[in-house]
Design a protein around this motif. Structure first.
Motif, PDB file in Angstrom:
ATOM      1  N   ARG A  79       9.521   8.754   4.674  1.00  9.73           N
ATOM      2  CA  ARG A  79       8.099   8.647   4.324  1.00  9.73           C
ATOM      3  C   ARG A  79       7.893   8.862   2.833  1.00  9.73           C
ATOM      4  O   ARG A  79       7.088   8.179   2.195  1.00  9.73           O
ATOM      5  N   ALA A  86       5.425   2.494  -2.695  1.00  8.42           N
ATOM      6  CA  ALA A  86       4.071   1.942  -2.612  1.00  8.42           C
ATOM      7  C   ALA A  86       3.258   2.349  -3.839  1.00  8.42           C
ATOM      8  O   ALA A  86       2.516   1.531  -4.409  1.00  8.42           O
ATOM      9  N   ALA A 101      -1.387  -4.625  -3.382  1.00  7.25           N
ATOM     10  CA  ALA A 101      -1.245  -5.173  -2.036  1.00  7.25           C
ATOM     11  C   ALA A 101      -1.955  -4.285  -1.015  1.00  7.25           C
ATOM     12  O   ALA A 101      -1.900  -3.054  -1.099  1.00  7.25           O
ATOM     13  N   GLU A 102      -2.589  -4.931  -0.034  1.00  7.36           N
ATOM     14  CA  GLU A 102      -3.343  -4.196   0.984  1.00  7.36           C
ATOM     15  C   GLU A 102      -2.449  -3.231   1.751  1.00  7.36           C
ATOM     16  O   GLU A 102      -2.866  -2.112   2.071  1.00  7.36           O
ATOM     17  N   GLU A 103      -1.211  -3.648   2.067  1.00  4.59           N
ATOM     18  CA  GLU A 103      -0.332  -2.781   2.848  1.00  4.59           C
ATOM     19  C   GLU A 103       0.077  -1.534   2.068  1.00  4.59           C
ATOM     20  O   GLU A 103       0.267  -0.463   2.654  1.00  4.59           O
ATOM     21  N   ASP A 104       0.174  -1.642   0.743  1.00  5.80           N
ATOM     22  CA  ASP A 104       0.506  -0.469  -0.067  1.00  5.80           C
ATOM     23  C   ASP A 104      -0.669   0.509  -0.104  1.00  5.80           C
ATOM     24  O   ASP A 104      -0.491   1.722   0.007  1.00  5.80           O
ATOM     25  N   ALA A 106      -2.976   0.738   2.167  1.00  2.04           N
ATOM     26  CA  ALA A 106      -3.103   1.288   3.518  1.00  2.04           C
ATOM     27  C   ALA A 106      -2.113   2.425   3.728  1.00  2.04           C
ATOM     28  O   ALA A 106      -2.447   3.453   4.330  1.00  2.04           O
ATOM     29  N   LEU A 107      -0.883   2.257   3.246  1.00  5.67           N
ATOM     30  CA  LEU A 107       0.120   3.325   3.381  1.00  5.67           C
ATOM     31  C   LEU A 107      -0.331   4.572   2.637  1.00  5.67           C
ATOM     32  O   LEU A 107      -0.255   5.691   3.162  1.00  5.67           O
ATOM     33  N   ASN A 109      -3.398   5.391   1.873  1.00  3.58           N
ATOM     34  CA  ASN A 109      -4.551   5.956   2.566  1.00  3.58           C
ATOM     35  C   ASN A 109      -4.138   6.800   3.767  1.00  3.58           C
ATOM     36  O   ASN A 109      -4.742   7.846   4.040  1.00  3.58           O
ATOM     37  N   ARG A 110      -3.116   6.368   4.478  1.00  8.11           N
ATOM     38  CA  ARG A 110      -2.638   7.160   5.625  1.00  8.11           C
ATOM     39  C   ARG A 110      -2.147   8.524   5.159  1.00  8.11           C
ATOM     40  O   ARG A 110      -2.467   9.551   5.774  1.00  8.11           O
TER      41      ARG A 110
END
Length: 211
Positions: A79, A86, A101-104, A106-107, A109-110
């Motif tokens: 992790r 990211a 990038a949206e996925e970065d 999102a990661l 934000n989690r």
């Protein structure tokens, strides 16, 4: 826990921000010389102690727990590395004027949401303050302040001052605190001097008479 001298010599933070120093645990990113400081969970804990995320002795406690829970420690390290990469891509995108990038995002934000759940108000003689939940047994606690630091920097005016070292293949990030935003190197003593030497060599070679 006492961090071995060779470990300290191998990593010298220059990012001027906790999250950037975390990103900079990779040297010469993307090159044939790439070196990752975070080789195992023990290194992650040692880094956290160097950055004063962990107090005296806490890193040693986490390393002992990690040795007893290798699968958990491996997952946390995974992790950590995923978060670090990211973050590098997010900040690098902003430096280049691009949208991350949206996925970065999102990661991140989690991890930020998980971190915020681990903060609570605590009374001190100086007044109320936000503090991280105590408990040395939580191996992932190292990630909380890193995620918080990234969220704070990304939402701050200082984001415009985040830069990337221009040293060939370096990849380290920093906050440019100069008045005219003229910082170009992670360290003048490292990449700065290396670039000066390279240019000197090129000028000398160019001025030399042909064979």
């Amino acid at each position: 826990m006492r961090i071995p001298a060779e470990v300290i010599d191998e990593y010298n933070p220059d990012g001027d921000s906790l999250c950037l120093d975390f990103i900079n645990t990779v040297s010469w990113r993307g090159s044939s010389q790439q070196s990752d400081f975070l080789k195992d969970y023990a290194r992650l804990a040692s880094w956290a102690e160097m950055m004063e995320i962990l107090g005296t002795g806490e890193a040693g406690q986490l390393i002992e727990i990690a040795a007893r829970q290798p699968q958990v420690a491996s997952a946390v390290l995974g992790r950590a590395i995923a978060l670090r990469e990211a973050l590098y891509r997010i900040f690098s995108a902003f430096i280049k004027g691009n949208i991350p990038a949206e996925e970065d995002v999102a990661l991140l934000n989690r991890e930020v949401h998980l971190a915020w759940q681990m903060r609570s108000l605590t009374y001190t003689p100086a007044g109320m303050r936000l503090a991280w939940e105590s408990g040395a047994e939580t191996l992932e606690r190292i990630l909380w302040p890193v995620a918080q630091s990234a969220a704070d920097l990304l939402a701050a005016d200082d984001l415009a001052r985040v830069g990337e070292c221009l040293g060939e293949g370096c990849g380290w990030l920093f906050i440019d605190a100069s008045k005219n935003k003229s910082r170009r190197w992670c360290s003048m003593n490292d990449c700065g001097n290396r670039e000066k030497a390279r240019r000197h060599y090129q000028r000398k070679k160019a001025s030399a008479p042909p064979d």
